[in-house]
Design a protein around this motif. Structure first.
Motif, PDB file in Angstrom:
ATOM      1  N   SER A  12       0.761  -1.126   0.053  1.00 36.30           N
ATOM      2  CA  SER A  12       0.074  -0.098   0.229  1.00 36.30           C
ATOM      3  C   SER A  12       0.760   1.239   0.051  1.00 36.30           C
ATOM      4  O   SER A  12       0.393   2.363   0.043  1.00 36.30           O
ATOM      5  N   ARG A  13       2.192   1.212   0.137  1.00 31.17           N
ATOM      6  CA  ARG A  13       2.988   2.322   0.317  1.00 31.17           C
ATOM      7  C   ARG A  13       4.194   1.872  -0.145  1.00 31.17           C
ATOM      8  O   ARG A  13       4.933   0.796  -0.155  1.00 31.17           O
ATOM      9  N   GLY A  14       5.347   2.883  -0.357  1.00 30.20           N
ATOM     10  CA  GLY A  14       6.762   2.862  -0.497  1.00 30.20           C
ATOM     11  C   GLY A  14       7.127   1.917  -1.744  1.00 30.20           C
ATOM     12  O   GLY A  14       6.497   1.993  -2.795  1.00 30.20           O
ATOM     13  N   ILE A  15       8.072   1.204  -1.123  1.00 28.09           N
ATOM     14  CA  ILE A  15       8.683   0.091  -2.256  1.00 28.09           C
ATOM     15  C   ILE A  15       7.693  -0.742  -2.848  1.00 28.09           C
ATOM     16  O   ILE A  15       7.655  -1.138  -3.869  1.00 28.09           O
ATOM     17  N   GLY A  16       6.723  -1.375  -1.983  1.00 31.95           N
ATOM     18  CA  GLY A  16       5.802  -2.228  -2.219  1.00 31.95           C
ATOM     19  C   GLY A  16       4.627  -1.751  -3.396  1.00 31.95           C
ATOM     20  O   GLY A  16       4.344  -2.285  -4.348  1.00 31.95           O
ATOM     21  N   LYS A  17       4.336  -0.388  -3.075  1.00 34.27           N
ATOM     22  CA  LYS A  17       3.639   0.193  -4.050  1.00 34.27           C
ATOM     23  C   LYS A  17       4.115   0.610  -5.424  1.00 34.27           C
ATOM     24  O   LYS A  17       3.681   0.004  -6.428  1.00 34.27           O
ATOM     25  N   ALA A  18       5.399   0.942  -5.262  1.00 32.55           N
ATOM     26  CA  ALA A  18       6.258   1.085  -6.473  1.00 32.55           C
ATOM     27  C   ALA A  18       6.443  -0.329  -7.448  1.00 32.55           C
ATOM     28  O   ALA A  18       6.380  -0.268  -8.770  1.00 32.55           O
ATOM     29  N   ILE A  19       6.632  -1.251  -6.627  1.00 30.68           N
ATOM     30  CA  ILE A  19       6.771  -2.418  -7.335  1.00 30.68           C
ATOM     31  C   ILE A  19       5.573  -3.131  -7.923  1.00 30.68           C
ATOM     32  O   ILE A  19       5.756  -3.495  -9.068  1.00 30.68           O
ATOM     33  N   ALA A  20       4.365  -2.976  -7.099  1.00 23.09           N
ATOM     34  CA  ALA A  20       3.112  -3.445  -7.939  1.00 23.09           C
ATOM     35  C   ALA A  20       2.847  -2.564  -9.110  1.00 23.09           C
ATOM     36  O   ALA A  20       2.285  -3.153 -10.113  1.00 23.09           O
ATOM     37  N   LEU A  21       3.274  -1.463  -9.013  1.00 20.18           N
ATOM     38  CA  LEU A  21       2.821  -0.468 -10.254  1.00 20.18           C
ATOM     39  C   LEU A  21       3.761  -0.806 -11.342  1.00 20.18           C
ATOM     40  O   LEU A  21       3.270  -1.238 -12.676  1.00 20.18           O
ATOM     41  N   ALA A 185      18.222  -6.346  -1.852  1.00 25.79           N
ATOM     42  CA  ALA A 185      18.763  -5.729  -0.652  1.00 25.79           C
ATOM     43  C   ALA A 185      19.067  -4.432  -0.755  1.00 25.79           C
ATOM     44  O   ALA A 185      20.197  -3.701  -1.179  1.00 25.79           O
ATOM     45  N   PRO A 186      17.899  -3.391  -0.531  1.00 29.24           N
ATOM     46  CA  PRO A 186      18.082  -1.915  -0.537  1.00 29.24           C
ATOM     47  C   PRO A 186      18.825  -1.369   0.549  1.00 29.24           C
ATOM     48  O   PRO A 186      19.013  -2.165   1.721  1.00 29.24           O
ATOM     49  N   GLY A 187      19.688  -0.421   0.181  1.00 31.92           N
ATOM     50  CA  GLY A 187      20.095   0.423   1.150  1.00 31.92           C
ATOM     51  C   GLY A 187      19.176   1.576   1.655  1.00 31.92           C
ATOM     52  O   GLY A 187      18.053   1.198   1.947  1.00 31.92           O
ATOM     53  N   PHE A 188      19.689   2.832   1.538  1.00 27.82           N
ATOM     54  CA  PHE A 188      19.077   3.971   2.113  1.00 27.82           C
ATOM     55  C   PHE A 188      17.835   4.162   1.029  1.00 27.82           C
ATOM     56  O   PHE A 188      18.493   4.643  -0.050  1.00 27.82           O
ATOM     57  N   ILE A 189      16.644   4.013   0.978  1.00 26.79           N
ATOM     58  CA  ILE A 189      15.680   4.215   0.111  1.00 26.79           C
ATOM     59  C   ILE A 189      14.881   5.385   0.689  1.00 26.79           C
ATOM     60  O   ILE A 189      14.314   5.207   1.832  1.00 26.79           O
ATOM     61  N   THR A 190      14.438   6.411  -0.020  1.00 26.33           N
ATOM     62  CA  THR A 190      13.479   7.260   0.223  1.00 26.33           C
ATOM     63  C   THR A 190      11.985   6.780   0.474  1.00 26.33           C
ATOM     64  O   THR A 190      11.429   6.370  -0.387  1.00 26.33           O
ATOM     65  N   ALA A 218      12.161  -0.988  -7.762  1.00 23.72           N
ATOM     66  CA  ALA A 218      10.966  -1.569  -8.484  1.00 23.72           C
ATOM     67  C   ALA A 218      11.685  -1.939  -9.737  1.00 23.72           C
ATOM     68  O   ALA A 218      11.237  -3.141 -10.385  1.00 23.72           O
ATOM     69  N   ASP A 219      12.458  -1.101 -10.417  1.00 24.95           N
ATOM     70  CA  ASP A 219      12.905  -1.551 -11.685  1.00 24.95           C
ATOM     71  C   ASP A 219      13.824  -2.851 -11.824  1.00 24.95           C
ATOM     72  O   ASP A 219      13.568  -3.719 -12.511  1.00 24.95           O
ATOM     73  N   LEU A 220      14.671  -3.066 -10.795  1.00 26.98           N
ATOM     74  CA  LEU A 220      15.551  -4.230 -10.430  1.00 26.98           C
ATOM     75  C   LEU A 220      14.384  -5.435 -10.038  1.00 26.98           C
ATOM     76  O   LEU A 220      14.445  -6.607 -11.033  1.00 26.98           O
ATOM     77  N   VAL A 221      13.328  -5.182  -9.339  1.00 23.53           N
ATOM     78  CA  VAL A 221      12.316  -6.364  -9.235  1.00 23.53           C
ATOM     79  C   VAL A 221      11.714  -6.862 -10.487  1.00 23.53           C
ATOM     80  O   VAL A 221      11.688  -8.008 -10.715  1.00 23.53           O
TER      81      VAL A 221
END
Length: 245
Positions: A12-21, A185-190, A218-221
């Motif tokens: 619903s937010r952050g990295i998960g949202k970006a990946i879904a889109l 494995a992300p490092g510091f992600i906004t 998300a691009d990597l995933v």
């Protein structure tokens, strides 16, 4: 032919949202979007996903709760007999930071149960269909903390480190059936997870001198979820601006 879906936990937010889109846009996968509590945010993401021309199902459940997870997944399968989940993104996670000496039991168990037990609770019931269909992509979102450790995050480092090991082991079990299992494995992600950090100081530690963006993860995933990544399995890929490699 069954409709192909990708399940994103904590979407619903952050990295998960970006990946879904990204999965919807790049691969036209229909999306099963898992979330824990924020129905308003999840509903907004659902609309964004459906605007790309694919279907999106919202599934509210706590990945750390086995019964809740199994009921949600089996209920979705019964309601969607012409659909199959072929991509799984284990993204749900929480952090409860603090020095280990003072760490409360609930802060230890909450973090371990969400990331590690959540991986078990969600992945195991979906694996059979992937193996039967001889195709699947399982991508676990881990962390820099799970590879190098991080002071104040013994629980989070332990949870993500365990998922790294599980990724490598499961990859060997299912490879013959063309199911790949990898970790990012992300490092510091906004994102919401880094809002309390001192970005100005921390980015000095990063060779690229900035925090990453959720869309970059998300691009990597998206690549790992594609057929182009068919010969990559059991890997942990860092995305951290050179902070640790």
């Amino acid at each position: 032919m069954k409709q192909k879906y990708a399940l994103v936990t904590g979407g619903s937010r952050g990295i998960g949202k970006a990946i879904a889109l990204k999965l919807a846009n790049d691969h036209h996968y229909n999306i099963v979007l898992n979330y824990h509590s924020n129905t308003e945010a999840a509903t907004a993401v659902k609309k964004e996903i459906e605007d790309t021309g694919v279907n999106c199902s919202l599934l509210k459940f706590d990945v750390s709760n086995l019964e809740e997870t199994e009921n949600a997944l089996s209920g979705w399968e019964l309601a969607n007999p012409d659909a199959v989940i072929v991509v799984l993104i284990n993204n749900a996670g929480v952090s409860k930071d603090g020095l280990f000496l003072w760490m409360k039991p609930e802060d230890w168990h909450s973090v371990i149960n969400t990331s590690l037990t959540g991986f078990y609770n969600v992945t195991r019931p979906l694996l059979k269909n992937m193996l039967t269909g001889r195709y699947g992509r399982i991508i676990n979102i881990v962390s820099l903390s799970g590879l190098k450790g991080n002071a104040g995050q013994v629980n989070y480092s332990a949870a993500k480190g365990a998922v790294v090991a599980a990724t490598k082991a499961l990859a060997q079990e299912v490879a013959q059936r063309k199911v790949t299992v990898n970790a990012v494995a992300p490092g510091f992600i906004t994102s919401d997870m880094t809002t309390g950090l001192d970005e100005k100081e921390l980015k000095k530690l990063v060779p690229l001198k900035r925090f990453g963006e959720a869309e970059e993860v998300a691009d990597l995933v998206s690549f790992l979820a594609s057929k182009k990544a068919s010969y990559i399995t059991g890997e942990v890929i860092n995305i951290n601006g050179g902070l640790y490699s």
